[in-house]
Enzyme design. Structure first.
Site, short mmCIF file in Angstrom:
data_model
loop_
_atom_site.label_atom_id
_atom_site.label_comp_id
_atom_site.label_asym_id
_atom_site.label_seq_id
_atom_site.Cartn_x
_atom_site.Cartn_y
_atom_site.Cartn_z
N SER A 147 -18.36 63.21 -4.85
CA SER A 147 -19.13 64.38 -4.87
C SER A 147 -20.69 64.23 -4.71
CB SER A 147 -18.77 65.11 -6.24
OG SER A 147 -19.38 66.15 -6.52
N TYR A 160 -18.05 65.79 -15.65
CA TYR A 160 -17.75 65.93 -14.21
C TYR A 160 -18.63 64.94 -13.77
CZ TYR A 160 -16.57 67.16 -9.54
OH TYR A 160 -16.09 67.21 -8.25
P1 NAP Z 1 -8.27 72.04 -6.08
O1 NAP Z 1 -8.46 72.91 -5.00
O2 NAP Z 1 -8.32 72.46 -7.42
O3 NAP Z 1 -6.96 71.25 -5.70
C1 NAP Z 1 -6.45 70.11 -6.51
C2 NAP Z 1 -5.54 69.46 -5.84
O4 NAP Z 1 -4.92 68.40 -6.96
C3 NAP Z 1 -4.21 70.30 -5.98
O5 NAP Z 1 -3.06 69.91 -4.88
C4 NAP Z 1 -3.44 69.92 -7.22
O6 NAP Z 1 -2.17 70.18 -7.35
C5 NAP Z 1 -3.86 68.35 -7.21
N1 NAP Z 1 -3.93 67.97 -8.61
C6 NAP Z 1 -4.49 68.08 -9.77
N2 NAP Z 1 -4.32 67.19 -10.62
C7 NAP Z 1 -3.37 66.37 -10.29
C8 NAP Z 1 -2.73 65.45 -10.80
N3 NAP Z 1 -3.05 64.80 -11.93
N4 NAP Z 1 -1.84 64.48 -10.11
C9 NAP Z 1 -1.50 65.02 -8.88
N5 NAP Z 1 -2.32 66.11 -8.19
C10 NAP Z 1 -3.18 66.63 -9.07
O7 NAP Z 1 -9.42 71.11 -6.00
P2 NAP Z 1 -10.39 70.77 -4.60
O8 NAP Z 1 -11.60 71.44 -4.66
O9 NAP Z 1 -9.73 70.72 -3.31
O10 NAP Z 1 -10.98 69.38 -4.98
C11 NAP Z 1 -10.14 68.25 -4.41
C12 NAP Z 1 -11.09 67.02 -4.80
O11 NAP Z 1 -12.66 67.00 -4.28
C13 NAP Z 1 -11.37 66.75 -6.39
O12 NAP Z 1 -11.69 65.26 -6.63
C14 NAP Z 1 -12.78 67.22 -6.54
O13 NAP Z 1 -13.52 66.78 -7.55
C15 NAP Z 1 -13.49 66.88 -5.02
N6 NAP Z 1 -14.75 67.91 -4.81
C16 NAP Z 1 -14.50 68.99 -4.61
C17 NAP Z 1 -15.64 69.80 -4.31
C18 NAP Z 1 -15.42 71.35 -3.95
O14 NAP Z 1 -16.57 72.06 -3.52
N7 NAP Z 1 -14.20 71.88 -4.08
C19 NAP Z 1 -16.88 69.29 -4.16
C20 NAP Z 1 -17.09 67.99 -4.34
C21 NAP Z 1 -15.86 67.34 -4.67
P3 NAP Z 1 -1.31 70.53 -8.80
O15 NAP Z 1 -2.26 71.33 -9.56
O16 NAP Z 1 0.08 71.04 -8.30
O17 NAP Z 1 -1.24 69.13 -9.11
#
Ligand code: NAP
Length: 256
Positions: A147, A160
């Protein structure tokens, strides 16, 4: 030599954790468009099935494995089952992650543990289980989703930041230990993308305006815009890229 195949992933199998929604689903689509077969993962079977159906309808080869990446035993058995039933995992993207927000003085201890368990410990569990197979084959690509908060902070998200800062160094450690064994391990550092994880921020016009002014590209990112970096790091084009964190953030980390 660069040719039409340099960035293609045909014949390869990619496991992407947390890929039933958000960034993980976007990365799955991108790698599938580059020719890879995909193993989607998440904790909720219905959500996972919906995502899989969506991608299959777009013509891609999609498998589903429903397990919680924080459950060490479930990780080991599922990775072994994938290798046995579907074939070698050529590409692993550790993407599953969560966010919890509160001032540090009030931060709930269970939330701290949940963050560390999901954002950091699970990456160690999954990567170690997959790397054992990759090391036998003397090749494999691992990408950890870090991130901009691996580098920079904001109020209310210190745990985080700690988890993503540690993940950056774990990525470098994996490259150091596993590079000599034939693996390439890199990270992608997304800026701000409109996903469920960021719902609160997306719905806050003050934050959104602050972010747009703060970002040299003057907008939020689209999850599809992360796919190019993931395809590159998975492909032959990145054969000598190891231990690198590629920020895809519209320039956020370039500016104070
Ligand atoms: P999101 O929309 O909340 O999606 C998270 C995904 O992970 C969902 O498919 C969820 O499905 C799954 N998940 C969560 N906990 C899990 C577990 N314990 N085991 C297996 N699957 C799990 O999140 P996102 O924004 O796409 O973020 C994805 C990654 O990118 C994360 O690591 C986040 O920190 C990073 N990131 C995001 C951003 C951003 O702007 N969005 C920026 C920087 C970094 P279920 O709930 O069904 O398990």
């Amino acid at each position: 030599m660069i040719d039409a195949h340099t960035f293609r992933l045909d014949g390869q199998l990619a496991l992407i954790t947390g890929s039933s929604a958000g960034i993980g689903l976007g990365l799955a689509r991108g790698l599938a468009q580059a020719g890879a077969a995909i193993v989607l993962n998440g904790r909720h079977a219905d959500k996972l099935q919906q995502a899989a159906t969506q991608l299959r309808n777009e013509g891609f080869t999609i498998h589903e494995r429903c397990f919680d990446v924080t459950d060490d035993e479930a990780v080991k058995s599922n990775i072994d089952a994938i290798e046995r039933d579907l074939g070698a995992i050529d590409i692993l993207i550790n993407n599953a992650g969560i966010q919890r927000r509160a001032p540090l003085q009030d931060f709930d201890h269970q939330d701290w543990h949940d963050l560390m368990q999901t954002n950091l410990n699970s990456v160690f569990y999954v990567a170690q289980a997959v790397a054992k197979h990759m090391i036998e084959r003397k090749q494999g690509r691992i990408i950890n989703i870090c991130s901009v908060q691996s580098e920079m902070g904001r109020p209310g998200i210190s745990p985080y930041m700690a988890s993503k800062g540690a993940l950056k160094m774990l990525t470098k450690g994996m490259a150091i230990d596993w590079g000599p064994l034939g693996l390439n391990v890199n990270g992608i550092g997304p800026g701000y993308f409109k996903t469920e994880l960021n719902d609160k921020l997306v719905n806050d016009p003050t934050f959104s305006q602050w972010l747009i002014n703060r970002t040299p590209s003057r907008r939020w990112g689209d999850v599809e815009e992360l796919a190019g970096a993931a395809v590159f790091l998975s492909s032959r084009a990145a054969s000598f890229v190891n231990g690198h964190i590629l920020y895809v953030d519209g320039g956020v980390t370039a500016q104070l």
